[in-house]
Design a protein around this motif. Structure first.
Motif, PDB file in Angstrom:
ATOM      1  N   LEU A  80       0.040  14.206  -5.947  1.00  0.00           N
ATOM      2  CA  LEU A  80      -1.632  13.738  -4.836  1.00  0.00           C
ATOM      3  C   LEU A  80      -1.077  14.120  -3.464  1.00  0.00           C
ATOM      4  N   PRO A  81      -2.405  13.829  -2.544  1.00  0.00           N
ATOM      5  CA  PRO A  81      -2.247  14.465  -1.640  1.00  0.00           C
ATOM      6  C   PRO A  81      -1.724  13.076  -0.093  1.00  0.00           C
ATOM      7  N   ALA A  82      -0.643  13.425   0.178  1.00  0.00           N
ATOM      8  CA  ALA A  82      -0.535  12.725   1.453  1.00  0.00           C
ATOM      9  C   ALA A  82      -1.577  11.957   2.019  1.00  0.00           C
ATOM     10  N   ALA A  83      -1.581  10.699   1.830  1.00  0.00           N
ATOM     11  CA  ALA A  83      -2.601   9.003   2.426  1.00  0.00           C
ATOM     12  C   ALA A  83      -1.486   8.169   3.085  1.00  0.00           C
ATOM     13  N   GLU A  84      -2.089   7.761   4.430  1.00  0.00           N
ATOM     14  CA  GLU A  84      -1.575   6.535   4.932  1.00  0.00           C
ATOM     15  C   GLU A  84      -2.089   5.699   3.881  1.00  0.00           C
ATOM     16  N   THR A  85      -3.817   5.364   3.292  1.00  0.00           N
ATOM     17  CA  THR A  85      -4.356   4.561   3.055  1.00  0.00           C
ATOM     18  C   THR A  85      -4.961   5.051   1.683  1.00  0.00           C
ATOM     19  N   LEU A  86      -5.272   3.830   0.886  1.00  0.00           N
ATOM     20  CA  LEU A  86      -6.118   3.680  -0.374  1.00  0.00           C
ATOM     21  C   LEU A  86      -7.283   5.118  -0.059  1.00  0.00           C
ATOM     22  N   GLU A  87      -7.867   4.258   0.920  1.00  0.00           N
ATOM     23  CA  GLU A  87      -9.769   4.809   1.723  1.00  0.00           C
ATOM     24  C   GLU A  87      -9.180   6.497   1.218  1.00  0.00           C
ATOM     25  N   GLU A  88      -8.152   7.008   2.688  1.00  0.00           N
ATOM     26  CA  GLU A  88      -8.124   8.406   3.052  1.00  0.00           C
ATOM     27  C   GLU A  88      -7.775   9.291   1.978  1.00  0.00           C
ATOM     28  N   LEU A  89      -6.618   8.505   0.589  1.00  0.00           N
ATOM     29  CA  LEU A  89      -6.696   8.918  -0.314  1.00  0.00           C
ATOM     30  C   LEU A  89      -7.797   9.439  -1.171  1.00  0.00           C
ATOM     31  N   LEU A  90      -9.040   9.084  -1.694  1.00  0.00           N
ATOM     32  CA  LEU A  90      -9.687   8.892  -2.780  1.00  0.00           C
ATOM     33  C   LEU A  90     -10.643   9.532  -1.452  1.00  0.00           C
ATOM     34  N   SER A  91     -10.797   9.743  -0.560  1.00  0.00           N
ATOM     35  CA  SER A  91     -11.479  10.567   0.078  1.00  0.00           C
ATOM     36  C   SER A  91     -11.194  11.616   0.005  1.00  0.00           C
ATOM     37  N   GLN A  92     -10.306  12.090  -0.315  1.00  0.00           N
ATOM     38  CA  GLN A  92      -9.257  13.720  -0.940  1.00  0.00           C
ATOM     39  C   GLN A  92      -9.771  14.115  -1.559  1.00  0.00           C
ATOM     40  N   LEU A  93      -9.883  13.340  -3.021  1.00  0.00           N
ATOM     41  CA  LEU A  93     -10.160  13.842  -3.857  1.00  0.00           C
ATOM     42  C   LEU A  93     -11.569  14.238  -4.431  1.00  0.00           C
ATOM     43  N   ALA A  94     -11.725  15.109  -4.656  1.00  0.00           N
ATOM     44  CA  ALA A  94     -13.353  15.254  -5.881  1.00  0.00           C
ATOM     45  C   ALA A  94     -12.687  16.573  -7.128  1.00  0.00           C
ATOM     46  N   TRP A  95     -13.535  16.476  -8.042  1.00  0.00           N
ATOM     47  CA  TRP A  95     -13.118  17.011  -9.466  1.00  0.00           C
ATOM     48  C   TRP A  95     -14.460  17.754  -9.929  1.00  0.00           C
ATOM     49  N   PRO A  96     -13.541  18.912 -10.670  1.00  0.00           N
ATOM     50  CA  PRO A  96     -14.146  19.788 -11.354  1.00  0.00           C
ATOM     51  C   PRO A  96     -15.425  18.960 -12.266  1.00  0.00           C
ATOM     52  N   GLU A  97     -15.600  20.207 -12.407  1.00  0.00           N
ATOM     53  CA  GLU A  97     -17.344  19.737 -13.647  1.00  0.00           C
ATOM     54  C   GLU A  97     -16.202  19.568 -15.086  1.00  0.00           C
ATOM     55  N   GLN A  98     -15.538  20.097 -14.627  1.00  0.00           N
ATOM     56  CA  GLN A  98     -15.350  19.606 -17.235  1.00  0.00           C
ATOM     57  C   GLN A  98     -14.414  18.220 -17.078  1.00  0.00           C
TER      58      GLN A  98
END
Length: 185
Positions: A80-98
């Motif tokens: 997972l990408p480095a993040a200081e907070t949970l909000e920051e972590l989730l803001s960096q996530l995106a999912w492919p259509e599958q």
């Protein structure tokens, strides 16, 4: 007269089972664990797209997919990408259509609002005061959302640490549900 709660759809039942299973997975690892993030995919479709996957999945998941087209397989996300907070972590996530949905398992400390009154200015001292508060509760929260909009949350407290004491509802942790939904936008 109150309106009756509609029966859950097969899709919501599939999501509910996946979230409960993920909370139990985290519970088996013990308390004070990391943040877990999972992609959720419909097992039947994944098997149709890649029949060799049947060799990698537990036999009960393959059987469940034959009986239930809404059965979900959870894929833990590593790196997972480095993040200081949970909000920051989730803001960096995106999912492919599958990917049909996403889930997260996190632990948090909960105190009554009055516990935050008069906290010291020093962050370390304030944290210690909250950790020492007699009404403090440690809570494990598992939340899942589907691309189609459904959500489910499961909550377990350290003070009632058993599978039969896990509470659940579609919107038990609304902020976490919304942050997960945002990963699909």
């Amino acid at each position: 007269m109150t309106e009756a709660t509609p029966a859950p759809t097969p899709r919501l039942l599939g999501l509910r089972q996946a979230v409960v299973d993920l909370e139990r997975y985290a519970a088996a690892q013990g308390w004070d664990g990391p943040v877990y993030v999972f992609a959720l995919v419909r097992t039947a479709r994944a098997l149709a797209d890649s029949p060799a996957l049947a060799q990698e999945l537990p036999p009960e998941a393959v059987e469940a997919a034959r009986e239930d087209p809404e059965h979900l397989t959870s894929i833990e996300q590593d790196g997972l990408p480095a993040a200081e907070t949970l909000e920051e972590l989730l803001s960096q996530l995106a999912w492919p259509e599958q990917v049909d949905g996403a889930a997260i398992v996190v632990e948090r400390m909960v105190v009554p609002p009055e516990a935050e009154a008069g906290l010291p200015n020093d962050p370390a001292a304030a944290l210690q005061q909250l950790l020492d508060h007699p009404s403090r509760q440690d809570v494990r929260m598992a939340a899942g959302v589907l691309r189609s909009g459904e959500s489910w949350c499961a909550l377990r407290t350290r003070s009632n640490d058993s599978d039969d004491a896990v509470a659940g509802a579609p919107d038990a942790v609304p902020g976490l549900v919304e942050a997960l939904r945002a990963t699909f936008r």
